[in-house]
Scaffold this motif. Structure first.
Motif, PDB file in Angstrom:
ATOM      1  N   ARG A 174      -3.984   7.810   3.240  1.00  0.00           N
ATOM      2  CA  ARG A 174      -2.912   7.908   3.375  1.00  0.00           C
ATOM      3  C   ARG A 174      -2.249   9.254   3.008  1.00  0.00           C
ATOM      4  NH1 ARG A 174       0.080   2.696   4.509  1.00  0.00           N
ATOM      5  NH2 ARG A 174      -2.163   1.915   3.778  1.00  0.00           N
ATOM      6  N   TYR A 229      -7.296   9.372  -1.405  1.00  0.00           N
ATOM      7  CA  TYR A 229      -6.596   8.423   0.267  1.00  0.00           C
ATOM      8  C   TYR A 229      -7.911   8.809   0.748  1.00  0.00           C
ATOM      9  CZ  TYR A 229      -3.612   5.202  -2.766  1.00  0.00           C
ATOM     10  OH  TYR A 229      -2.549   4.903  -3.632  1.00  0.00           O
ATOM     11  N   GLU A 272       0.955  -1.375  -0.041  1.00  0.00           N
ATOM     12  CA  GLU A 272       0.109   0.022  -0.019  1.00  0.00           C
ATOM     13  C   GLU A 272       1.452   0.987  -0.185  1.00  0.00           C
ATOM     14  OE1 GLU A 272       0.149  -2.451   2.320  1.00  0.00           O
ATOM     15  OE2 GLU A 272      -1.766  -3.039   2.028  1.00  0.00           O
ATOM     16  N   ASP A 310      -9.575   4.124   4.859  1.00  0.00           N
ATOM     17  CA  ASP A 310      -8.064   4.146   5.172  1.00  0.00           C
ATOM     18  C   ASP A 310      -6.937   5.090   3.887  1.00  0.00           C
ATOM     19  OD1 ASP A 310      -5.815   2.858   5.844  1.00  0.00           O
ATOM     20  OD2 ASP A 310      -5.653   1.767   3.172  1.00  0.00           O
TER      21      ASP A 310
END
Length: 423
Positions: free
Chosen positions: A275, A269, A232, A273
């Motif tokens: 980022r 993102y 990821e 989740d």
């Protein structure tokens, strides 16, 4: 019939008085000691002190395919062992048995009459007389076929896991290399060196850097760190690198470049989740008249760059208040502009360096220690600076638990030139 005591408690009847359906109990009572020895679920043998076999049970004879007369009084226990087992018996087993009087659960292999091998676990004790003197050695032998098969399966599984881990390491290394430039650009009038320290070979890190040409004789550079590790983080790293390069071509202003990256990451993102990353981006413009470079740096939540001056001083460049890239729709970007004169060196780094643990329990290396190192190095070339950081990371060893990227750019003094490099 059942007898009772005065307390009305049942007691065991005599075997002859038990019902016919309970004959098993009678059979057990009638089982002789000799039969238990001969047909035990394990092997038994007794040897004299010199190892000569004096007694062996039927179970062990059947396992090995021998007749009793083949062994009793004719063979020593060590004669039944393989070459390696015999050597171990003479050098370890027998001496320990003499010293301790007992030795338990030793894995050996016995040779059968047909030449096959029987894996066993051996326990031996020394029987002594009333005077305490040893008389003979009693040995119990357990069939270890199932255990050996289990151990071999464990070993096979372990080897397969090691092969899989090595394949993963190779994949991780290959993937990591694709996230870094194969070579740094050769910028006229500038020496560059970089180094990437991998904290774990099992996971792809999120640190990245690059140096690339732009229009009108300018150059762009960046160094950043994506939150997290693994596939990821690698995806975010790849997206960040290419976005930075593309955004710099569209508008090379460092604040605009990081603003574009912030928009892309926040759009891609901002779900369950999220980022984000920290980045420092620089625009380098050569000053042909005065020599050196004019540099504008923009910081988005990244540790400040360290400037090592030609006069031997060193200090951090002010990029305070820059916010993490990708967290907010409109992140605040901190900028600063300065000159990199001949003899000066600019050092960019990720926080894996300053957050590394030192030998002092609970302490981290920290910004002040890095500043002290810079002041001790200044003035220094790009390669000397990066080499010093690399040596420092090696000294910290396992204390460096996060990947670390460093890049140094240096303007050589007149008449001095060292090759650009990336370690």
């Amino acid at each position: 019939m059942t007898r009772r005591t005065d307390g009305d408690q049942d007691v065991h009847p005599d075997p002859e008085e038990r019902p016919d359906g309970d004959r098993t109990f009678s059979a057990l009572l009638e089982d002789s000691t000799e039969d238990l020895y001969e047909n035990a679920p394990c092997g038994y043998l007794s040897t004299l002190l010199d190892g000569q076999i004096a007694k062996v049970n039927t179970t062990l004879l059947n396992w090995l395919g021998y007749q009793r007369t083949d062994l009793v009084g004719r063979r020593n226990f060590s004669d039944l062992l393989t070459v390696g087992g015999r050597l171990y018996h003479e050098t370890h087993f027998a001496p320990l048995l003499r010293m301790q009087g007992e030795i338990r659960g030793v894995a050996l292999e016995l040779k059968a009459a047909d030449g096959s091998r029987l894996p066993v676990l051996v326990t031996s004790t020394v029987k002594t007389g009333d005077d305490g003197q040893p008389l003979l050695i009693r040995t119990t032998v357990l069939d270890a076929h199932d255990r050996r098969a289990y151990e071999q399966e464990l070993l096979r599984t372990r080897r397969e896991a090691e092969r899989e881990r090595e394949r993963l390491r190779q994949l991780t290394t290959t993937l990591q290399k694709t996230l870094l430039p194969p070579a740094l650009e050769n910028v006229p009038g500038l020496d560059v060196a970089a180094y990437y320290h991998i904290a774990s070979v099992d996971e792809v890190g999120g640190d990245f850097y690059d140096l690339f040409p732009l229009t009108a004789g300018t150059w762009g550079l960046f160094l950043g760190d994506v939150c997290g590790k693994g596939a990821e983080a690698a995806a975010v790293t790849s997206l960040a690198r290419y976005t930075l390069r593309a955004a710099a071509v569209y508008d090379p202003d460092p604040a605009a470049v990081l603003g574009n990256l912030n928009t892309v990451l926040h759009h891609e993102y901002n779900g369950t989740d999220p980022r984000f990353c920290t980045v420092i981006f620089g625009l380098l413009t050569p000053d042909d008249e005065q020599g050196g470079f004019r540099i504008t740096l923009a910081g988005g939540g990244h540790p400040p760059a360290l400037l090592l001056r030609a006069d031997g001083t060193a200090d951090y460049l002010p990029t305070p208040g820059g916010q993490l890239i990708g967290v907010l729709p409109d992140a605040h970007i901190a900028t600063t502009t300065f000159r990199l004169d001949p003899g000066d060196t600019l050092l960019l780094h990720t926080d894996g360096l300053t957050e590394a643990h030192t030998a002092v329990r609970g302490d981290r290396y920290g910004d002040e220690a890095l500043l002290d190192l810079g002041r001790a190095l200044a003035p220094a070339t790009a390669q000397r600076t990066v080499t010093a950081i690399r040596d420092l990371l090696d000294t910290l060893g396992a204390g460096v638990d996060d990947d670390t990227a460093v890049m140094a750019v240096h303007v050589p003094r007149a008449g001095r030139r060292s090759p650009s490099s990336r370690s």
